[in-house]
Design an enzyme around this catalytic site. Structure first.
Site, PDB file in Angstrom:
ATOM      1  N   ASN A 160     -29.129   4.995  41.258  1.00 45.87           N
ATOM      2  CA  ASN A 160     -30.415   5.152  41.931  1.00 45.87           C
ATOM      3  C   ASN A 160     -30.883   6.596  42.072  1.00 45.87           C
ATOM      4  O   ASN A 160     -32.058   6.849  42.258  1.00 45.87           O
ATOM      5  CB  ASN A 160     -30.371   4.485  43.314  1.00 45.87           C
ATOM      6  CG  ASN A 160     -29.140   4.859  44.099  1.00 45.87           C
ATOM      7  OD1 ASN A 160     -28.013   4.594  43.670  1.00 45.87           O
ATOM      8  ND2 ASN A 160     -29.322   5.485  45.238  1.00 45.87           N
ATOM      9  N   GLN A 209     -31.296  -1.349  40.779  1.00 49.34           N
ATOM     10  CA  GLN A 209     -32.169  -0.448  40.015  1.00 49.34           C
ATOM     11  C   GLN A 209     -32.283  -0.854  38.544  1.00 49.34           C
ATOM     12  O   GLN A 209     -33.055  -0.244  37.797  1.00 49.34           O
ATOM     13  CB  GLN A 209     -31.638   0.993  40.069  1.00 49.34           C
ATOM     14  CG  GLN A 209     -31.612   1.607  41.442  1.00 49.34           C
ATOM     15  CD  GLN A 209     -32.989   1.985  41.959  1.00 49.34           C
ATOM     16  OE1 GLN A 209     -33.963   2.039  41.208  1.00 49.34           O
ATOM     17  NE2 GLN A 209     -33.069   2.244  43.251  1.00 49.34           N
ATOM     18  N   SER A 251     -32.252  -7.098  44.078  1.00 49.37           N
ATOM     19  CA  SER A 251     -33.102  -6.843  45.231  1.00 49.37           C
ATOM     20  C   SER A 251     -34.546  -7.150  44.873  1.00 49.37           C
ATOM     21  O   SER A 251     -34.983  -6.887  43.749  1.00 49.37           O
ATOM     22  CB  SER A 251     -32.964  -5.376  45.644  1.00 49.37           C
ATOM     23  OG  SER A 251     -33.868  -5.087  46.687  1.00 49.37           O
ATOM     24  N   HIS A 296     -37.323  -5.787  46.485  1.00 50.83           N
ATOM     25  CA  HIS A 296     -38.293  -4.708  46.688  1.00 50.83           C
ATOM     26  C   HIS A 296     -38.166  -3.528  45.734  1.00 50.83           C
ATOM     27  O   HIS A 296     -38.937  -2.578  45.819  1.00 50.83           O
ATOM     28  CB  HIS A 296     -38.259  -4.228  48.150  1.00 50.83           C
ATOM     29  CG  HIS A 296     -37.078  -3.382  48.526  1.00 50.83           C
ATOM     30  ND1 HIS A 296     -37.140  -2.002  48.546  1.00 50.83           N
ATOM     31  CD2 HIS A 296     -35.830  -3.704  48.905  1.00 50.83           C
ATOM     32  CE1 HIS A 296     -35.971  -1.526  48.939  1.00 50.83           C
ATOM     33  NE2 HIS A 296     -35.154  -2.539  49.159  1.00 50.83           N
ATOM     34  N   THR A 339     -31.718 -20.355  57.294  1.00 49.91           N
ATOM     35  CA  THR A 339     -32.940 -20.967  56.758  1.00 49.91           C
ATOM     36  C   THR A 339     -33.535 -20.087  55.680  1.00 49.91           C
ATOM     37  O   THR A 339     -33.702 -18.883  55.877  1.00 49.91           O
ATOM     38  CB  THR A 339     -33.967 -21.172  57.901  1.00 49.91           C
ATOM     39  OG1 THR A 339     -33.373 -21.983  58.893  1.00 49.91           O
ATOM     40  CG2 THR A 339     -35.241 -21.812  57.373  1.00 49.91           C
ATOM     41  N   CYS A 394     -29.197  14.595  56.207  1.00 49.35           N
ATOM     42  CA  CYS A 394     -29.172  15.516  57.340  1.00 49.35           C
ATOM     43  C   CYS A 394     -28.137  15.041  58.345  1.00 49.35           C
ATOM     44  O   CYS A 394     -28.249  13.957  58.901  1.00 49.35           O
ATOM     45  CB  CYS A 394     -30.534  15.574  58.008  1.00 49.35           C
ATOM     46  SG  CYS A 394     -31.760  16.342  56.957  1.00 49.35           S
TER      47      CYS A 394
HETATM   48  C1  LIG Z   1     -31.985  -0.161  46.995  1.00 47.66           C
HETATM   49  C2  LIG Z   1     -30.602  -0.349  46.513  1.00 47.66           C
HETATM   50  C3  LIG Z   1     -29.703  -1.162  47.208  1.00 47.66           C
HETATM   51  C4  LIG Z   1     -30.069  -1.840  48.499  1.00 47.66           C
HETATM   52  O1  LIG Z   1     -30.941  -2.895  48.288  1.00 47.66           O
HETATM   53  P1  LIG Z   1     -31.643  -3.615  49.531  1.00 47.66           P
HETATM   54  O2  LIG Z   1     -32.306  -4.800  48.919  1.00 47.66           O
HETATM   55  O3  LIG Z   1     -32.605  -2.615  50.091  1.00 47.66           O
HETATM   56  O4  LIG Z   1     -30.578  -3.989  50.493  1.00 47.66           O
HETATM   57  C5  LIG Z   1     -28.439  -1.312  46.692  1.00 47.66           C
HETATM   58  N1  LIG Z   1     -28.070  -0.698  45.555  1.00 47.66           N
HETATM   59  C6  LIG Z   1     -28.902   0.098  44.872  1.00 47.66           C
HETATM   60  C7  LIG Z   1     -28.432   0.739  43.615  1.00 47.66           C
HETATM   61  C8  LIG Z   1     -30.195   0.304  45.326  1.00 47.66           C
HETATM   62  O5  LIG Z   1     -31.012   1.112  44.649  1.00 47.66           O
END
Ligand SMILES: *Cc1c(COP(=O)(O)O)cnc(C)c1O
Length: 386
Positions: A155, A183, A203, A205, A243, A328
């Protein structure tokens, strides 16, 4: 005031309007809002149909069977379920796993939690290109190794693992391969069959779907036992109770279907934009590319700026939404553990930035970002060395 240029797609992507539209049809009384587990009425059946159709959309992108998809709250939970669930479910077979020091915190923290439970973890250090080689993995395998966890795409760097070669090594030594593909999905081809992947975290999002939804791919195989982390009504074949959030799931399904349709053309367009950005800043002194672009996705670019202070650079770039990998702590700023992990010197790591592009990035965005970078760097350097 113009809004900042968004170049932080690796942190999260905006929801694609087509996805938002699908989601909005699964919320209200006139929509498909019912509990998908309600077996006694039509609204329940319709919600179940929506969930199962999304399950197929997600499965299709990775060439899996829909029955191999377990819904979770995100890739973080999927990583926890894969690692702790597999280790706990296979205690009698061995207590050792292998991972790397540049995994996402969702994997690193979970592997550390497993260590506290008495499992042993080998932590591999990648090369400067951000990758673990199959030979390194082979050297780390032991007779009691049951699990290997390595990410598809890093990432912070964008580096892509050779998953086919790594899975072959894992299997030769009797272990299964878990891949954090948060990713990777929608960016590279992730055919679980062809790559020999046993467990894979996804994921919503990071792929223009909503936050708060993800999935774990669990290969259908008699000896792939996963112990549940969340107990309850026995949803998702007992692996994950709770659920099912119909609107989130329908949104993730649509997002993955769009990725199947547009992923390749997105990446081709983004490659041209990335190259445009690189050429805009090519003549500025002291810029170095922490990302090895030969082995990385085009949408992530990690750049180091020699001789400037990272904090001041970030301040000067307020019109660009981007990310430093730094953390930080109470007393000091710590450089990114990923950059440290691939051997970037501390000072350079502290003045490094991650720019990540996506489906809605325009040529104009890249021009603005290139100019802003150029302006900020010349300004800061003049002040530092009058
Ligand atoms: C964003 C990310 C996650 C976490 O995913 P979430 O759906 O936000 O819990 C895990 N691994 C990698 C490589 C990511 O970029």
């Amino acid at each position: 005031m113009t809004s900042p240029v968004y170049l932080d797609y690796a942190a999260t992507t905006p929801v694609d309007p087509r996805v938002a539209d699908v989601m909005s049809r699964h919320l209200t009384l006139d929509g498909t809002f019912a509990n998908p587990a309600s077996r006694s009425h039509m609204p329940g059946w319709l919600a179940e149909q929506a969930v199962e159709s999304a399950r197929r959309q997600v499965a299709d992108l990775i060439n899996a069977d829909p029955r191999e998809i377990v819904w979770t709250s995100g890739a973080t939970e999927a990583d926890n379920l894969a690692i702790l669930g597999y280790l706990r479910g296979n205690r009698e077979r061995g207590r050792h796993m292998v991972t790397s020091i540049i995994e996402h915190k969702a994997v690193i923290d979970t592997a550390e939690a497993a260590e506290k439970e008495g499992f042993e973890v080998s932590w591999l250090t990648p090369g400067a290109d951000g990758r673990i080689t199959p030979q390194q993995l082979a050297d780390a395998m032991r007779p009691d190794t049951v699990l290997v966890s390595l990410m598809a795409v890093n990432n912070e760097l964008g580096s892509i693992h050779d998953l086919a070669a790594l899975s072959q090594v894992a299997h030769e030594h009797g272990a299964v391969l878990h891949v954090d593909a948060a990713q990777g999905s929608g960016r590279i081809s992730l055919d679980v069959e062809a790559l020999g992947i046993d467990l894979m975290s996804l994921s919503g999002h990071k792929v223009y779907g909503p936050k708060g939804i993800g999935a774990l791919y669990v290969k259908r195989s008699p000896d792939l036992r996963i112990e549940a982390l969340i107990h309850g009504g026995g949803h998702e074949r007992g692996m994950r109770s709770g659920t099912l959030p119909t609107h989130q799931i329908a949104g993730m399904g649509e997002a993955f279907a769009l990725a199947a349709q547009h992923g390749e053309e997105d990446q081709a367009r983004i490659t041209a934009l990335r190259d445009q950005l690189l050429s805009t800043i090519a003549d500025i002194d002291g810029v170095c590319c922490n990302t090895d672009i030969q082995v990385s996705v085009p949408n992530i670019l990690n750049l180091g700026f020699d001789g400037v202070d990272g904090e001041s650079l970030l301040m000067a770039l307020r019109d660009i939404a981007l990310s430093t990998g730094s953390a930080c702590n109470s007393a000091s700023v710590e450089p990114s553990y990923v950059l440290k992990g691939i051997g970037v010197p501390r000072r350079l790591a502290l003045s490094s930035l991650r720019l990540s592009l996506g489906r809605f990035t325009t040529q104009d965005d890249i021009e603005r970002a290139g100019q802003a970078l150029r302006h900020a760097l010349t300004g800061l350097r003049e002040r530092a060395a009058p």
